[in-house]
Design an enzyme around this catalytic site. Structure first.
Site: not given
Length: 617
Positions: A396, A425, A530
């Site tokens: 960000e 793994h 937004k």
């Protein structure tokens, strides 16, 4: 480690080594860069040349860049490099090993002017310069762990008063002096933290890393607007809802996800016959919508967020300190660790500055343009969420379309990771043998268990030895295949070391941002998302109005998608209208009269009932 010859330390007891870098044989070389150095009067940032790297590389006779030479593989030369570049912070018990990054002495020398400009920019930032020019704000998270650095006495008093209030409130909650009104146990037992992004990732990381096995209050998080996720967290509380302290964290007080979480929790309190205000705490900016609501409704407590602290750097504010203190975590030790690291990362000697060393490595590996991802591999279960925390802090901050001069640069540095040795793994296979588009950051913790609790699984080998072996083996295996890596080592996971880690990466991000000439302290892309979400919800209201009007006719008028779009005066939004209707139909808020959502052209839709009040609203 501490006895290694040439080990540098930020501790005053050890003299820093500022002599010439030991020459390696053969030398590690990267194509030479030619940088234009230019300071800016206001921000002291350097003119970005990251996008010019390909044109500034040393050319061969045919005009093409010279290929990078392979990484140093000679064991003796690697040992010398390891000793020469190993950084130690004695008081924090922290080491930084950058020896498996292939930068050269020539590269370091060429970057030196740019780092000096970055150090100057950071110094001005800490003095109160407008370091976030796009929003006209100071950037003051460093003041939170040393209030005397604040440029104004009123800010110093606010920081100190808030810290004292947090500590006092936590003591009174834990001791039972402040009680929930309706709980049979007579004290608060749970915390429900409602917040998103920087208001949640830091507190979650710290809780996972530092909360004791049996904390005085256990914590849960609502960090999304997912109804099922919210229901799950509330259901897990069960009857303990009556003894749950709800902390609502939002700087502006208007963050939709946090507001939604608050409304859902308040409904759960009403349904249970509980008075939310007596158990609600607000952490928000003074006079925000949330602050005013909490004051008017008489919430249990309110704590301030400051305009000059961004969400992703707010862990050392009330955002992170309040929930940590309520879990019994020593927040003053966290602040002390961060302050020690801040002091260490103020030095202008690049080799003695761990944050600058990280920024140097990031620039070298990614060519200053984010060409490789950073894979964070903490080999400690309690540090599992470090990669998520750093993901926001780094991405960000650094993921920006434009630099400070208005040039389109599309900068960034991708961060992901899980934990070791689980990753053995999972995706280590690709890291070792697949596409070479990353560098690794290993986080090592030397202390396996508290003293006196370890035991041997077999002669001479403990469970922690296996974890140690996996880390070192993975580091070696990656490097053998020319995969570069950084290793950050801490003695043990404590409030002080965690505070130091947070401060280390905050400063590294700030320095790197100066190197590439971007504003690390705003997030226009988030705001754009937004805004777009708000437009979708506005369109949904128009769709509902159109469907309601058609459903109130006699007979009911099922509409095609094209008809809905036309009546909404939004034919260009037909795809989004289809998605809105599909979501509404899945939640029994619209009925499909013909066709299915999987075949958009043949669909006809109407509401299940006519809302007359909405029709004439």
């Amino acid at each position: 480690m501490a006895s290694l010859s040439g080990l540098r330390s930020s501790s005053p007891s050890l003299k820093s080594k500022h002599s010439q870098t030991t020459k390696l044989a053969p030398p590690l070389r990267k194509d030479s860069f030619s940088f234009a150095f230019q300071t800016r009067s206001k921000s002291f940032a350097v003119q970005s040349v990251a996008r010019e790297v390909s044109t500034n590389l040393t050319k061969t006779d045919n005009g093409l860049p010279k290929a990078k030479r392979g990484l140093e593989k000679d064991p003796k030369a690697l040992w010398r490099r390891y000793v020469d570049w190993l950084y130690q912070h004695k008081e924090l018990g922290l080491y930084l090993d950058v020896s498996r990054i292939g930068f050269t002495d020539e590269f370091v020398a060429e970057m030196e002017p740019r780092f000096q400009a970055a150090f100057q920019a950071m110094e001005e930032l800490e003095k109160g310069a407008i370091a976030n020019p796009d929003e006209g704000r100071m950037v003051g998270h460093y003041w939170l762990r040393n209030s005397k650095l604040a440029p104004k006495s009123i800010l110093q008093r606010q920081i100190e008063t808030t810290l004292d209030a947090i500590c006092k409130f936590a003591v009174e909650i834990i001791s039972g002096k402040i009680k929930p009104p309706s709980s049979p146990v007579g004290r608060f037992t749970q915390i429900l933290s409602v917040g998103i992004g920087g208001s949640s990732l830091g507190p979650q990381f710290v809780a996972e890393a530092l909360a004791p096995d049996n904390p005085p209050l256990k914590i849960r998080f609502i960090d999304n607007t997912d109804p099922a996720g919210i229901d799950h967290q509330i259901a897990q509380l069960g009857p303990e809802l009556a003894s749950t302290l709800v902390i609502v964290i939002s700087k502006s007080g208007g963050t939709p996800e946090t507001r939604n979480g608050l409304l859902e929790v308040q409904k759960a309190f009403r349904d249970a016959g509980l008075d939310f205000a007596k158990q609600g705490v607000a952490v928000t900016q003074e006079n925000s919508l949330l602050d005013n609501t909490a004051r008017i409704e008489g919430w249990l407590a309110r704590f301030p967020m400051f305009d000059w602290v961004g969400g992703r750097t707010s862990e050392m504010s009330a955002v992170g300190l309040l929930p940590a203190a309520l879990q019994g975590i020593n927040i003053r030790e966290m602040l002390a660790g961060a302050s020690l690291m801040d002091e260490a990362t103020r030095t202008r000697v690049l080799r003695d500055n761990p944050a600058a060393l990280l920024a140097l490595c990031w620039y070298w590996v990614s060519d200053g343009i984010g060409s490789k991802d950073m894979v964070v591999l903490p080999y400690k279960d309690s540090l599992l969420l470090l990669s998520r925390y750093l993901q926001q802090l780094v991405m960000e901050s650094l993921g920006k379309e434009f630099d400070l001069d208005g040039n389109q640069v599309n900068q960034g540095l991708t961060v992901y990771g899980n934990k070791g040795s689980t990753d053995q793994h999972a995706y280590i296979q690709q890291l070792r043998e697949g596409v070479h588009n990353f560098f690794a950051t290993f986080i090592e913790v030397l202390r396996d268990r508290p003293p006196g609790h370890d035991w041997e699984l077999e002669p001479g080998v403990t469970c922690g030895d296996y974890l140690f072996g996996m880390l070192q083996g993975t580091r070696s295996a990656l490097y053998a295949n020319d995969r570069e890596s950084i290793t950050v080592t801490v003695q043990e996971v404590t409030p002080r070391s965690v505070g130091g880690l947070i401060a280390l990466y905050e400063r590294a991000v700030g320095i790197y941002a100066s190197l590439i000439n971007i504003n690390a302290y705003h997030q226009p892309g988030v705001e754009a998302g937004k805004k777009a979400a708000g437009e979708v919800l506005a369109l949904q209201k128009r769709v509902l109005a159109v469907l309601n009007e058609a459903s109130c006719k006699e007979p009911v008028e099922p509409l095609t998608l094209e008809e809905v779009a036309e009546r909404c005066h939004a034919p260009e939004e037909i795809e989004m209208i289809h998605k809105i209707i599909a979501h509404m139909a899945a939640n029994d808020r619209a009925l499909i009269a013909e066709g299915s959502c999987g075949s958009p052209r043949g669909i006809k839709v109407f509401l299940g009932e006519c809302n007359v009040d909405e029709l004439y609203a």
